[in-house]
Design a protein around this motif. Structure first.
Motif, short mmCIF file in Angstrom:
data_model
loop_
_atom_site.label_atom_id
_atom_site.label_comp_id
_atom_site.label_asym_id
_atom_site.label_seq_id
_atom_site.Cartn_x
_atom_site.Cartn_y
_atom_site.Cartn_z
N ASP A 5 59.91 52.72 23.24
CA ASP A 5 59.25 51.86 22.26
C ASP A 5 59.48 52.41 20.86
OD1 ASP A 5 58.35 50.33 24.27
OD2 ASP A 5 56.29 51.05 24.25
N ARG A 6 59.51 51.51 19.88
CA ARG A 6 59.64 51.95 18.48
C ARG A 6 58.31 52.57 18.04
NH1 ARG A 6 63.09 50.49 14.52
NH2 ARG A 6 63.90 48.80 15.82
N PRO A 7 58.31 53.78 17.48
CA PRO A 7 57.06 54.40 17.03
C PRO A 7 56.48 53.63 15.85
CG PRO A 7 58.94 55.68 16.29
CD PRO A 7 59.49 54.63 17.23
N PRO A 8 55.20 53.86 15.53
CA PRO A 8 54.59 53.17 14.39
C PRO A 8 55.38 53.39 13.10
CG PRO A 8 52.93 54.30 15.70
CD PRO A 8 54.27 54.73 16.23
N GLN A 9 55.31 52.41 12.20
CA GLN A 9 56.06 52.46 10.95
C GLN A 9 55.64 53.69 10.13
OE1 GLN A 9 58.46 50.38 10.15
NE2 GLN A 9 58.94 51.39 8.21
N GLY A 10 56.63 54.44 9.67
CA GLY A 10 56.36 55.58 8.83
C GLY A 10 56.09 56.87 9.56
N THR A 11 56.26 56.89 10.89
CA THR A 11 56.03 58.11 11.66
C THR A 11 57.28 58.44 12.45
OG1 THR A 11 55.21 57.00 13.64
CG2 THR A 11 53.59 57.49 11.92
N ILE A 12 57.39 59.69 12.85
CA ILE A 12 58.50 60.11 13.70
C ILE A 12 57.97 60.76 14.97
CG2 ILE A 12 60.08 60.45 11.77
CD1 ILE A 12 59.46 63.45 11.92
N SER A 13 56.72 60.52 15.28
CA SER A 13 56.14 61.09 16.49
C SER A 13 55.20 60.08 17.11
CB SER A 13 55.39 62.39 16.15
OG SER A 13 54.29 62.12 15.29
N GLY A 14 54.74 60.41 18.31
CA GLY A 14 53.79 59.53 18.99
C GLY A 14 54.12 59.42 20.46
N ALA A 15 53.18 58.84 21.22
CA ALA A 15 53.39 58.60 22.65
C ALA A 15 54.20 57.32 22.84
CB ALA A 15 52.05 58.50 23.36
N LEU A 16 55.11 57.35 23.79
CA LEU A 16 56.01 56.23 24.01
C LEU A 16 55.95 55.74 25.45
CD1 LEU A 16 59.21 57.59 22.19
CD2 LEU A 16 57.36 56.20 21.22
N ARG A 17 56.48 54.55 25.66
CA ARG A 17 56.72 54.02 27.00
C ARG A 17 58.20 53.71 27.12
NH1 ARG A 17 52.24 51.31 25.28
NH2 ARG A 17 53.47 49.44 24.83
N ALA A 18 58.75 53.93 28.30
CA ALA A 18 60.18 53.72 28.49
C ALA A 18 60.46 53.27 29.92
CB ALA A 18 60.96 55.01 28.19
N VAL A 19 61.64 52.74 30.12
CA VAL A 19 62.09 52.29 31.45
C VAL A 19 63.40 52.98 31.77
CG1 VAL A 19 62.82 50.33 32.85
CG2 VAL A 19 60.96 50.05 31.20
N ASP A 20 63.49 53.58 32.93
CA ASP A 20 64.72 54.21 33.39
C ASP A 20 65.75 53.12 33.67
OD1 ASP A 20 66.73 55.66 34.54
OD2 ASP A 20 65.48 56.61 36.07
N LEU A 21 66.88 53.15 32.95
CA LEU A 21 67.90 52.11 33.11
C LEU A 21 68.60 52.18 34.46
CD1 LEU A 21 69.48 52.11 29.52
CD2 LEU A 21 67.66 50.66 30.45
N THR A 22 68.41 53.28 35.20
CA THR A 22 69.01 53.38 36.54
C THR A 22 68.01 53.03 37.64
OG1 THR A 22 68.45 55.73 36.78
CG2 THR A 22 70.56 55.19 35.72
#
Length: 214
Positions: A5-22
């Protein structure tokens, strides 16, 4: 880092969600065999074995889990600029094996009952408290599932009361039945939790050093 997921505007850190493409499609396999025998008039006994295997099951581990250590947590993460990365993965398995024994008396002469006992064992890698403890070695999480009930006994019965009354009272007294169901089963297992002793930013499961009897 595709799928993050794109992090909040103006930050370079944070908790994310992702999907394994495999990621693959999860599937289960089931098999069973049963033998039934009539023991006497209206009474039968059934013995069965049931097995189930789940493959490539879905889980949500932290793909950015730090390795244990004493240095700052961020330095020990695969992606130091981010916190937890909850990733959908299909790399988990489960198994179930069960012995089922049941006896049945079909309703006859005012009495019928069913007695069913199951001895089973369920193993998986994701249901334990805290989820995947070490993303680099998920085999360490293989153990009794949190919903594993090893022994289960269920009985039910129906008994027609032998009251025979003639006249006007027959509509009130006659035709009564007594029915009941009794269920007994083992308690569910649980995982002993431990505080952040590994310095990974979250709690862990306790390491059993003895054989575990209380």
């Amino acid at each position: 880092e595709k799928g993050f997921d794109r992090p909040p505007q103006g930050t370079i850190s944070g908790a994310l969600r992702a999907v394994d493409l495999t990621a693959r499609t999860p599937y289960t396999q089931q098999w069973n065999v049963a033998i039934q025998q009539e023991l006497a008039r209206s009474i039968s006994l059934t013995v069965a074995y049931v097995g189930t295997k789940g493959t490539k099951l879905q889980g949500w581990p932290n793909a950015n889990q730090p390795v244990p250590g004493t240095t700052p947590i961020a330095q020990r993460r695969p992606f130091p600029r981010f916190d937890t990365i909850q990733m959908v993965q299909t790399r988990f398995n489960s198994s179930y094996n069960g012995l089922q024994v049941s006896g049945e008396r079909r309703f006859s002469n005012g009495l019928g009952f069913l007695v069913a006992y199951t001895y089973s064992h369920t193993i998986d890698t994701t249901s334990q408290f805290g989820g995947v403890m070490d993303i680099r070695n998920i085999a360490l999480c293989r153990g009794n599932a949190d919903f594993d009930a090893r022994h289960r006994l269920v009985t039910s019965w129906m008994y027609q009361l032998p009251w025979k009354v003639s006249g006007k009272l027959s509509h009130v007294v006659g035709g009564w039945q007594v029915n009941g169901i009794l269920s007994l089963y083992d308690g569910l297992p649980f995982s002993v939790s431990a505080p952040n002793t590994l310095n990974i930013g979250s709690g862990t499961r306790g390491d059993r050093l003895r054989e575990g009897s209380l």
